[in-house]
Scaffold this motif. Structure first.
Motif, PDB file in Angstrom:
ATOM      1  N   LEU A   1      12.507  -8.298  -4.290  1.00 14.07           N
ATOM      2  CA  LEU A   1      11.884  -7.482  -3.385  1.00 14.07           C
ATOM      3  C   LEU A   1      10.912  -8.365  -2.444  1.00 14.07           C
ATOM      4  N   ASP A   2      11.115  -7.948  -1.234  1.00  8.48           N
ATOM      5  CA  ASP A   2      10.300  -8.666  -0.235  1.00  8.48           C
ATOM      6  C   ASP A   2       9.126  -7.826   0.406  1.00  8.48           C
ATOM      7  N   VAL A   3       8.183  -8.254   1.085  1.00  6.77           N
ATOM      8  CA  VAL A   3       7.210  -7.494   1.445  1.00  6.77           C
ATOM      9  C   VAL A   3       7.519  -6.299   2.424  1.00  6.77           C
TER      10      VAL A   3
ATOM     11  N   GLU B   1       4.861  -2.750   6.692  1.00  4.40           N
ATOM     12  CA  GLU B   1       3.353  -2.397   6.748  1.00  4.40           C
ATOM     13  C   GLU B   1       2.676  -1.987   5.699  1.00  4.40           C
ATOM     14  N   GLY B   2       1.331  -1.898   5.898  1.00  2.16           N
ATOM     15  CA  GLY B   2       0.828  -1.010   4.480  1.00  2.16           C
ATOM     16  C   GLY B   2       0.297  -1.809   3.460  1.00  2.16           C
ATOM     17  N   TRP B   3       0.089  -1.235   2.212  1.00  8.07           N
ATOM     18  CA  TRP B   3      -0.540  -1.729   1.073  1.00  8.07           C
ATOM     19  C   TRP B   3       0.042  -2.980   0.519  1.00  8.07           C
ATOM     20  N   ASP B   4       1.622  -3.281   0.744  1.00 13.26           N
ATOM     21  CA  ASP B   4       2.221  -4.173  -0.012  1.00 13.26           C
ATOM     22  C   ASP B   4       3.097  -5.104   1.194  1.00 13.26           C
ATOM     23  N   SER B   5       2.431  -5.323   2.366  1.00  9.50           N
ATOM     24  CA  SER B   5       2.815  -5.959   3.474  1.00  9.50           C
ATOM     25  C   SER B   5       2.679  -7.392   3.347  1.00  9.50           C
ATOM     26  N   GLU B   6       1.711  -7.933   2.556  1.00  3.72           N
ATOM     27  CA  GLU B   6       1.226  -9.453   2.791  1.00  3.72           C
ATOM     28  C   GLU B   6       1.867  -9.981   1.521  1.00  3.72           C
ATOM     29  N   MET B   7       2.141  -9.348   0.330  1.00  2.32           N
ATOM     30  CA  MET B   7       2.573  -9.942  -0.728  1.00  2.32           C
ATOM     31  C   MET B   7       3.084  -8.818  -1.616  1.00  2.32           C
ATOM     32  N   VAL B   8       3.873  -8.995  -2.565  1.00  2.88           N
ATOM     33  CA  VAL B   8       4.491  -8.486  -3.878  1.00  2.88           C
ATOM     34  C   VAL B   8       4.612  -9.164  -4.858  1.00  2.88           C
ATOM     35  N   GLU B   9       4.036  -8.750  -6.142  1.00  7.37           N
ATOM     36  CA  GLU B   9       3.902  -9.640  -7.217  1.00  7.37           C
ATOM     37  C   GLU B   9       4.020  -8.827  -8.688  1.00  7.37           C
ATOM     38  N   TYR B  10       3.910  -9.574  -9.575  1.00  3.55           N
ATOM     39  CA  TYR B  10       3.643  -9.009 -11.112  1.00  3.55           C
ATOM     40  C   TYR B  10       4.593  -7.628 -11.360  1.00  3.55           C
ATOM     41  N   PRO B  11       6.097  -7.997 -11.395  1.00  2.01           N
ATOM     42  CA  PRO B  11       6.623  -6.663 -11.470  1.00  2.01           C
ATOM     43  C   PRO B  11       6.759  -6.461 -13.284  1.00  2.01           C
ATOM     44  N   PHE B  12       6.876  -5.010 -13.441  1.00  2.64           N
ATOM     45  CA  PHE B  12       7.600  -4.757 -14.903  1.00  2.64           C
ATOM     46  C   PHE B  12       8.213  -3.724 -14.818  1.00  2.64           C
TER      47      PHE B  12
ATOM     48  N   ASP C   1      15.100   7.849 -18.006  1.00  2.00           N
ATOM     49  CA  ASP C   1      15.921   9.004 -17.923  1.00  2.00           C
ATOM     50  C   ASP C   1      17.074   8.562 -16.693  1.00  2.00           C
ATOM     51  N   GLY C   2      17.616   7.299 -17.437  1.00  2.00           N
ATOM     52  CA  GLY C   2      18.949   6.909 -16.801  1.00  2.00           C
ATOM     53  C   GLY C   2      18.648   6.100 -15.173  1.00  2.00           C
ATOM     54  N   GLN C   3      17.484   5.735 -15.098  1.00  2.25           N
ATOM     55  CA  GLN C   3      17.054   5.119 -14.045  1.00  2.25           C
ATOM     56  C   GLN C   3      16.248   3.553 -14.295  1.00  2.25           C
ATOM     57  N   ARG C   4      16.633   2.644 -13.641  1.00  2.00           N
ATOM     58  CA  ARG C   4      15.621   1.558 -13.926  1.00  2.00           C
ATOM     59  C   ARG C   4      14.556   1.587 -12.828  1.00  2.00           C
ATOM     60  N   LEU C   5      13.488   1.490 -13.272  1.00  4.47           N
ATOM     61  CA  LEU C   5      12.318   1.330 -12.524  1.00  4.47           C
ATOM     62  C   LEU C   5      11.377   0.309 -12.518  1.00  4.47           C
ATOM     63  N   MET C   6      10.631   0.070 -11.590  1.00  6.58           N
ATOM     64  CA  MET C   6       9.676  -1.210 -11.573  1.00  6.58           C
ATOM     65  C   MET C   6       8.388  -0.759 -10.915  1.00  6.58           C
ATOM     66  N   LEU C   7       7.293  -1.079 -11.768  1.00  5.97           N
ATOM     67  CA  LEU C   7       6.117  -1.284 -11.212  1.00  5.97           C
ATOM     68  C   LEU C   7       5.710  -2.471 -10.713  1.00  5.97           C
ATOM     69  N   TYR C   8       4.787  -2.516  -9.654  1.00  2.00           N
ATOM     70  CA  TYR C   8       4.477  -3.955  -9.092  1.00  2.00           C
ATOM     71  C   TYR C   8       3.418  -3.723  -8.193  1.00  2.00           C
ATOM     72  N   ASN C   9       2.722  -5.022  -7.907  1.00  2.72           N
ATOM     73  CA  ASN C   9       1.546  -4.930  -7.054  1.00  2.72           C
ATOM     74  C   ASN C   9       1.769  -5.428  -5.729  1.00  2.72           C
ATOM     75  N   GLY C  10       0.846  -4.964  -4.868  1.00  2.30           N
ATOM     76  CA  GLY C  10       0.999  -5.530  -3.533  1.00  2.30           C
ATOM     77  C   GLY C  10      -0.191  -6.395  -3.429  1.00  2.30           C
ATOM     78  N   ASN C  11      -0.761  -6.085  -1.797  1.00  2.00           N
ATOM     79  CA  ASN C  11      -1.623  -7.152  -1.384  1.00  2.00           C
ATOM     80  C   ASN C  11      -2.952  -7.361  -2.235  1.00  2.00           C
ATOM     81  N   GLY C  12      -3.435  -8.568  -2.130  1.00  2.00           N
ATOM     82  CA  GLY C  12      -4.538  -8.988  -2.708  1.00  2.00           C
ATOM     83  C   GLY C  12      -4.546  -9.238  -4.231  1.00  2.00           C
ATOM     84  N   PHE C  13      -3.267  -9.393  -4.534  1.00  2.00           N
ATOM     85  CA  PHE C  13      -3.160  -9.826  -6.217  1.00  2.00           C
ATOM     86  C   PHE C  13      -3.589  -8.518  -7.070  1.00  2.00           C
ATOM     87  N   GLY C  14      -3.058  -7.259  -6.551  1.00  2.00           N
ATOM     88  CA  GLY C  14      -3.420  -6.171  -7.181  1.00  2.00           C
ATOM     89  C   GLY C  14      -4.697  -5.425  -6.658  1.00  2.00           C
TER      90      GLY C  14
END
Length: 305
Positions: free
Chosen positions: A260-262, A265-276, A281-294
């Motif tokens: 995943l790239d940045v 614009e918006g809350w995750d336009s500078e960095m993306v990190e710390y995936p989970f 329900d048949g889908q693969r999901l990812m939680l992740y952080n954006g700008n400012g290390f969370g």
């Protein structure tokens, strides 16, 4: 294969409770299913001294909505002198052979006269979703193989035991002003005693030399897929990378192919990190952080083949 953004779920700048230990950030989100589409998401928030404790919110992942914000920390950072005195950064959820559930984490130390460093700790996850140190000291600490600093672990159950991938600092400066912090592998038969052999996933100075928070999923063919944060030389911010290991093979890093790239614009336009990454329900999901290390909170993405 790509991640499709679903937007920000939790805005840490506006939705954190008014508690002195939870003043900013919602880093390292980790989801535990409560029932149906409802998950308790644990995360690391900071106080005014930048020491992190564990907060939590309940999220309906189908409706993409926060249902409840816990008003107090689930557990606070340790007392002065303990390995987690300067913070708890949430890693992974691990279930042992007895069914006991644990959340493994990175415990921070930031001495006044030295460089920050980390060890790996373990918290017992109670049936009431409470968190208790178990053990009180480090679960895995520095040794002759990993002598400098450890970080976020991920534990994967196998037919004959467990695998763990974790971060290890090889040097604070690889010669370009950025640390060399790699992902290594350990094995265990019982989930308690771990064997470290120094085996390291590929890294590329200047491109991908500082890794953090691996998250691993396995498909029906035994293929392992890993997502992780990575950055290169100083001035580069985190991106979420992707690696694949087929049965009998070695890890191949694909970086942004399947990562995943940045955003533009918006809350995750500078960095993306710390995936989970987790399946629901048949889908693969990812939680992740954006700008400012969370600092800007966490969002959700859906994996599309």
């Amino acid at each position: 294969m790509a991640w499709r953004r679903q937007g920000r779920l939790f805005d840490a700048e506006t939705m954190l409770p008014h508690h002195p230990q939870l003043r900013s950030h919602a880093a390292n989100p980790l989801a535990v299913n409560l029932e149906g589409d409802l998950y308790r998401v644990f995360f690391s928030a900071r106080n005014s001294a930048n020491r992190s404790s564990v907060g939590a919110v309940d999220v309906d992942v189908a409706r993409r909505k926060v249902e409840r914000v816990l008003s107090e920390p689930v557990i606070a950072h340790g007392p002065e002198g303990r390995f987690d005195a300067d913070g708890i950064s949430v890693g992974c959820l691990h279930k042992d052979a007895t069914g006991a559930r644990y959340i493994l984490f990175m415990g921070w130390q930031a001495p006044n006269n030295g460089h920050w460093r980390g060890d790996i700790g373990r918290l017992r996850l109670g049936d009431d979703l409470s968190l208790t140190p178990d053990p009180a000291g480090p679960y895995i600490e520095s040794d002759t193989i990993d002598p400098i600093s450890l970080s976020y672990p991920w534990v994967h159950r196998t037919v004959d035991g467990y695998l763990m991938w974790y971060g290890s600092t090889l040097t604070w400066d690889e010669g370009n002003g950025e640390m060399l912090h790699v992902l290594r592998e350990a094995r265990s038969e019982d989930g308690i005693n771990w064997r470290r052999d120094g085996k390291t996933l590929p890294y590329f100075p200047g491109i991908a030399q500082a890794f953090s928070r691996p998250t691993v999923a396995q498909d029906s063919q035994g293929v392992l897929q890993m997502w992780y944060s990575f950055r290169g030389a100083p001035g580069k911010t985190y991106r979420i990378g992707h690696a694949v290991r087929r049965p009998g093979g070695e890890w191949g890093l694909q970086h942004l192919e399947g990562g995943l790239d940045v955003a533009h614009e918006g809350w995750d336009s500078e960095m993306v990190e710390y995936p989970f990454v987790f399946d629901h329900d048949g889908q693969r999901l990812m939680l992740y952080n954006g700008n400012g290390f969370g600092r800007s909170g966490f969002g959700l993405a859906v994996w599309e083949e």
